[in-house]
Design a protein around this motif. Sequence first.
Motif, PDB file in Angstrom:
ATOM      1  N   CYS A  33      40.246  29.547  64.047  1.00  0.00           N
ATOM      2  CA  CYS A  33      40.405  28.516  63.292  1.00  0.00           C
ATOM      3  C   CYS A  33      39.919  27.349  64.221  1.00  0.00           C
ATOM      4  CB  CYS A  33      41.740  28.270  62.765  1.00  0.00           C
ATOM      5  SG  CYS A  33      42.156  29.281  61.600  1.00  0.00           S
ATOM      6  N   MET A  34      39.178  26.321  63.825  1.00  0.00           N
ATOM      7  CA  MET A  34      38.413  25.264  64.406  1.00  0.00           C
ATOM      8  C   MET A  34      38.544  23.918  63.833  1.00  0.00           C
ATOM      9  SD  MET A  34      36.767  26.929  67.021  1.00  0.00           S
ATOM     10  CE  MET A  34      36.039  25.635  67.798  1.00  0.00           C
ATOM     11  N   GLY A  35      38.645  22.911  64.603  1.00  0.00           N
ATOM     12  CA  GLY A  35      38.651  21.611  64.246  1.00  0.00           C
ATOM     13  C   GLY A  35      38.227  20.503  65.182  1.00  0.00           C
ATOM     14  N   TRP A  36      38.692  19.404  64.511  1.00  0.00           N
ATOM     15  CA  TRP A  36      38.310  18.193  65.373  1.00  0.00           C
ATOM     16  C   TRP A  36      39.678  17.257  65.300  1.00  0.00           C
ATOM     17  CZ3 TRP A  36      33.907  17.381  67.955  1.00  0.00           C
ATOM     18  CH2 TRP A  36      32.928  18.139  67.609  1.00  0.00           C
ATOM     19  N   PHE A  37      40.014  16.786  66.454  1.00  0.00           N
ATOM     20  CA  PHE A  37      41.059  15.696  66.501  1.00  0.00           C
ATOM     21  C   PHE A  37      40.420  14.405  67.095  1.00  0.00           C
ATOM     22  CE2 PHE A  37      45.246  18.022  66.120  1.00  0.00           C
ATOM     23  CZ  PHE A  37      44.895  19.467  66.051  1.00  0.00           C
ATOM     24  N   ARG A  38      41.341  13.376  67.072  1.00  0.00           N
ATOM     25  CA  ARG A  38      40.689  12.162  67.647  1.00  0.00           C
ATOM     26  C   ARG A  38      42.025  11.365  68.142  1.00  0.00           C
ATOM     27  NH1 ARG A  38      38.493   8.733  62.419  1.00  0.00           N
ATOM     28  NH2 ARG A  38      40.427   8.406  61.437  1.00  0.00           N
ATOM     29  N   ARG A  39      41.727  10.447  69.042  1.00  0.00           N
ATOM     30  CA  ARG A  39      42.700   9.466  69.523  1.00  0.00           C
ATOM     31  C   ARG A  39      41.977   8.185  69.794  1.00  0.00           C
ATOM     32  NH1 ARG A  39      47.406  10.171  72.223  1.00  0.00           N
ATOM     33  NH2 ARG A  39      47.264  12.430  72.565  1.00  0.00           N
ATOM     34  N   GLY A  40      42.259   7.349  69.028  1.00  0.00           N
ATOM     35  CA  GLY A  40      41.828   6.077  68.987  1.00  0.00           C
ATOM     36  C   GLY A  40      42.717   4.830  69.873  1.00  0.00           C
ATOM     37  N   PRO A  41      42.107   4.077  70.413  1.00  0.00           N
ATOM     38  CA  PRO A  41      42.772   3.183  71.437  1.00  0.00           C
ATOM     39  C   PRO A  41      44.146   2.674  70.950  1.00  0.00           C
ATOM     40  CG  PRO A  41      40.706   1.947  70.297  1.00  0.00           C
ATOM     41  CD  PRO A  41      40.736   3.487  69.846  1.00  0.00           C
ATOM     42  N   PRO A  88      35.282   0.861  61.571  1.00  0.00           N
ATOM     43  CA  PRO A  88      35.566   0.488  62.993  1.00  0.00           C
ATOM     44  C   PRO A  88      36.848   1.190  63.275  1.00  0.00           C
ATOM     45  CG  PRO A  88      34.704  -1.532  61.868  1.00  0.00           C
ATOM     46  CD  PRO A  88      34.576  -0.579  60.856  1.00  0.00           C
ATOM     47  N   GLU A  89      37.658   1.588  62.233  1.00  0.00           N
ATOM     48  CA  GLU A  89      38.803   2.168  62.624  1.00  0.00           C
ATOM     49  C   GLU A  89      38.632   3.730  62.929  1.00  0.00           C
ATOM     50  OE1 GLU A  89      38.074   0.214  59.776  1.00  0.00           O
ATOM     51  OE2 GLU A  89      39.337   1.260  58.133  1.00  0.00           O
ATOM     52  N   ASP A  90      37.361   4.390  62.826  1.00  0.00           N
ATOM     53  CA  ASP A  90      37.138   5.556  63.089  1.00  0.00           C
ATOM     54  C   ASP A  90      36.939   5.587  64.761  1.00  0.00           C
ATOM     55  OD1 ASP A  90      35.232   6.013  60.332  1.00  0.00           O
ATOM     56  OD2 ASP A  90      37.150   6.648  60.631  1.00  0.00           O
ATOM     57  N   THR A  91      36.578   4.336  65.343  1.00  0.00           N
ATOM     58  CA  THR A  91      36.362   4.347  66.859  1.00  0.00           C
ATOM     59  C   THR A  91      37.506   5.331  67.384  1.00  0.00           C
ATOM     60  OG1 THR A  91      35.351   2.214  66.975  1.00  0.00           O
ATOM     61  CG2 THR A  91      36.352   3.013  68.943  1.00  0.00           C
ATOM     62  N   ALA A  92      36.877   6.274  68.218  1.00  0.00           N
ATOM     63  CA  ALA A  92      38.181   6.843  69.084  1.00  0.00           C
ATOM     64  C   ALA A  92      37.279   8.172  69.851  1.00  0.00           C
ATOM     65  CB  ALA A  92      38.805   7.897  67.899  1.00  0.00           C
ATOM     66  N   MET A  93      38.119   8.894  70.757  1.00  0.00           N
ATOM     67  CA  MET A  93      37.462   9.871  71.316  1.00  0.00           C
ATOM     68  C   MET A  93      37.837  11.288  70.575  1.00  0.00           C
ATOM     69  SD  MET A  93      35.972  10.833  74.198  1.00  0.00           S
ATOM     70  CE  MET A  93      36.693   9.885  75.861  1.00  0.00           C
ATOM     71  N   TYR A  94      36.635  11.981  70.357  1.00  0.00           N
ATOM     72  CA  TYR A  94      36.828  13.016  69.413  1.00  0.00           C
ATOM     73  C   TYR A  94      36.832  14.362  70.115  1.00  0.00           C
ATOM     74  CZ  TYR A  94      36.184  10.145  65.139  1.00  0.00           C
ATOM     75  OH  TYR A  94      36.628   9.224  64.412  1.00  0.00           O
ATOM     76  N   TYR A  95      37.744  15.190  69.800  1.00  0.00           N
ATOM     77  CA  TYR A  95      37.949  16.465  70.535  1.00  0.00           C
ATOM     78  C   TYR A  95      37.940  17.665  69.543  1.00  0.00           C
ATOM     79  CZ  TYR A  95      40.274  13.521  74.156  1.00  0.00           C
ATOM     80  OH  TYR A  95      40.439  12.355  75.042  1.00  0.00           O
ATOM     81  N   CYS A  96      36.987  18.481  70.063  1.00  0.00           N
ATOM     82  CA  CYS A  96      36.926  19.879  69.562  1.00  0.00           C
ATOM     83  C   CYS A  96      38.066  20.674  70.052  1.00  0.00           C
ATOM     84  CB  CYS A  96      35.709  20.322  69.802  1.00  0.00           C
ATOM     85  SG  CYS A  96      35.508  22.155  69.326  1.00  0.00           S
ATOM     86  N   ALA A  97      38.608  21.438  68.841  1.00  0.00           N
ATOM     87  CA  ALA A  97      39.815  22.280  69.190  1.00  0.00           C
ATOM     88  C   ALA A  97      39.757  23.613  68.472  1.00  0.00           C
ATOM     89  CB  ALA A  97      41.178  21.638  68.603  1.00  0.00           C
ATOM     90  N   ALA A  98      40.173  24.631  69.485  1.00  0.00           N
ATOM     91  CA  ALA A  98      40.061  26.015  69.046  1.00  0.00           C
ATOM     92  C   ALA A  98      41.331  26.464  68.886  1.00  0.00           C
ATOM     93  CB  ALA A  98      39.357  26.754  69.547  1.00  0.00           C
TER      94      ALA A  98
END
Length: 119
Positions: A33-41, A88-98
């Motif tokens: 299963c794969m996905g995306w996470f994010r962490r905004g400021p 603008p609220e989508d601004t974040a570091m996006y991480y791929c996760a497995a």
Amino acid sequence: QVQLVESGGGSVQAGGSLRLSCAASGYTYGSSCMGWFRRGPGKARERVAFIYRGGSSTYYAESVKGRFTISQDIPKNTLYLQMSSLKPEDTAMYYCAADLACTGQTYYWGQGTQVTVSS
């Protein structure tokens, strides 16, 4: 070993689009299963989108439904996140996760790719 390498981040104006990619290696991609996470400021980590084994189902956070689309190319071991109507609220570091076992317990992470949306 498991390796996830993201690309495709950048700076875009509100309303614009970006496509993130995550090249995976070191495991049987199609069985995970794969996905995306994010962490905004100043924000907590958020699960953005997930795709389950073989693409049987997907999950989207309410904040991105209708704007983001997760997909994958299994022969290429690559995960994508098409992002449209960016805010603008989508601004974040996006991480791929497995999540190799698809249990939601243990993830392997990429290094992240920065997305910055200006108003």
